[in-house]
Design an enzyme around this catalytic site. Sequence first.
Site, PDB file in Angstrom:
ATOM      1  N   LYS A 169       0.845  -1.203   0.000  1.00  0.00           N
ATOM      2  CA  LYS A 169       0.000   0.000   0.000  1.00  0.00           C
ATOM      3  C   LYS A 169       0.874   1.244   0.000  1.00  0.00           C
ATOM      4  O   LYS A 169       0.645   2.176  -0.771  1.00  0.00           O
ATOM      5  CB  LYS A 169      -0.914   0.019   1.233  1.00  0.00           C
ATOM      6  CG  LYS A 169      -2.115  -0.890   1.105  1.00  0.00           C
ATOM      7  CD  LYS A 169      -2.871  -1.001   2.430  1.00  0.00           C
ATOM      8  CE  LYS A 169      -3.917  -2.095   2.340  1.00  0.00           C
ATOM      9  NZ  LYS A 169      -4.372  -2.578   3.633  1.00  0.00           N
ATOM     10  N   GLN A 188      -5.223  -1.304   9.703  1.00  0.00           N
ATOM     11  CA  GLN A 188      -5.215  -2.678   9.173  1.00  0.00           C
ATOM     12  C   GLN A 188      -5.909  -3.624  10.157  1.00  0.00           C
ATOM     13  O   GLN A 188      -5.594  -3.646  11.351  1.00  0.00           O
ATOM     14  CB  GLN A 188      -3.760  -3.115   8.925  1.00  0.00           C
ATOM     15  CG  GLN A 188      -3.600  -4.448   8.243  1.00  0.00           C
ATOM     16  CD  GLN A 188      -4.016  -4.447   6.765  1.00  0.00           C
ATOM     17  OE1 GLN A 188      -3.991  -3.417   6.097  1.00  0.00           O
ATOM     18  NE2 GLN A 188      -4.415  -5.594   6.269  1.00  0.00           N
ATOM     19  N   ASP A 192     -11.540   3.196   4.059  1.00  0.00           N
ATOM     20  CA  ASP A 192     -11.980   1.800   4.010  1.00  0.00           C
ATOM     21  C   ASP A 192     -13.502   1.712   3.816  1.00  0.00           C
ATOM     22  O   ASP A 192     -14.015   0.658   3.447  1.00  0.00           O
ATOM     23  CB  ASP A 192     -11.659   1.101   5.347  1.00  0.00           C
ATOM     24  CG  ASP A 192     -10.422   0.216   5.270  1.00  0.00           C
ATOM     25  OD1 ASP A 192     -10.167  -0.352   4.202  1.00  0.00           O
ATOM     26  OD2 ASP A 192      -9.732   0.097   6.302  1.00  0.00           O
TER      27      ASP A 192
HETATM   28  N1  GUN Z   1      -7.559  -6.534   6.356  1.00  0.00           N
HETATM   29  C1  GUN Z   1      -7.896  -7.292   5.281  1.00  0.00           C
HETATM   30  N2  GUN Z   1      -8.558  -6.538   4.360  1.00  0.00           N
HETATM   31  C2  GUN Z   1      -8.624  -5.298   4.862  1.00  0.00           C
HETATM   32  C3  GUN Z   1      -9.175  -4.087   4.369  1.00  0.00           C
HETATM   33  O1  GUN Z   1      -9.758  -3.991   3.272  1.00  0.00           O
HETATM   34  N3  GUN Z   1      -9.041  -3.001   5.188  1.00  0.00           N
HETATM   35  C4  GUN Z   1      -8.442  -3.076   6.398  1.00  0.00           C
HETATM   36  N4  GUN Z   1      -8.385  -1.969   7.136  1.00  0.00           N
HETATM   37  N5  GUN Z   1      -7.923  -4.195   6.892  1.00  0.00           N
HETATM   38  C5  GUN Z   1      -8.013  -5.292   6.114  1.00  0.00           C
END
Ligand code: GUN
Length: 296
Positions: free
Chosen positions: A54, A98, A121
């Site tokens: 990311k 996350q 998100d």
């Molecule tokens: N963990 C797995 N997928 C995601 C996601 O799309 N967003 C976040 N914040 N954590 C994750």
Amino acid sequence: MSAKVIDGKALSRTIREKLAGLVEKLKQQHQITPGLAVVLVGDDPASEIYVRNKARQTVEVGMQSFEHKLLPTVSQKELLDLIARLNADPAVHGILVQLPLPGHISDKQVIESIAPAKDVDGFHPENVGRVASGEGGIVPCTPMGSMMLIRDALGDIAGMNAVVVGRSNIVGKPMAQLLLAQNCTVTVAHSRTRDIPALARTADILVAAVGRPEMIKGDWVKPGACVIDVGINRVLNVGGEGYRVVGDVDYREVAEVAACVTPVPGGVGPMTIACLLANTYLATLAIHGISSDATF
Ligand code: GUN
């Protein structure tokens, strides 16, 4: 039949190239650089890889990346204090914490502490409600990316039967909302559904988001359907030597029946990060009251 492979890598690259141009224009016209803060608690290796990817892609499209790595023993209060600082920081336009978080921290309280305008998100109840009622709102990245792949492969999907297997808050439920918004007839299957294979065979669009390796078999799929595999599962190789990554779809079988199918890896996965960056760009515009006709 041999299915067309839906190329998420290629489409995500196109989106990131478009974003890089838009970010450059924003810098020149408004002297604003979108900023994305990613918070990782603990040292789960898979999460560390996601977070590193990311951060790299954020910088590649010209945005600022802020990484916050916290010890697994961090208290909920310390995490909430960090989020409060990020909410107030004008250089930060998007905040992603996350998941999953360690057991002593409440996901719900953390998600609800993120300013809805910076919730890239799309997990905050305010955004969930807006998306469900069609009043805008930030759309969760994985369903958003899946929908882009579907639209790219099929064009107008009004009137089609869509079956979503899985009812998670992160994927299944918002995916169903987005398909409904595109005028599909939507059914959500889950662990208590009576006959998932029979239901899946009614689908023109079948979305698998259950987290069970290769659960969707070839004879669950209507010939000519479009199959979107959201799963990412690590399974032990036959013979016990090393691991491989597979989706929720038995790709080899399903590719013989479907008209198009997403591979794992290289399907939905790359789209999720591209959509996170698109959400960060859109959040930056909204925070600064800048109107745009950019669509993704
Ligand atoms: N963990 C797995 N997928 C995601 C996601 O799309 N967003 C976040 N914040 N954590 C994750």
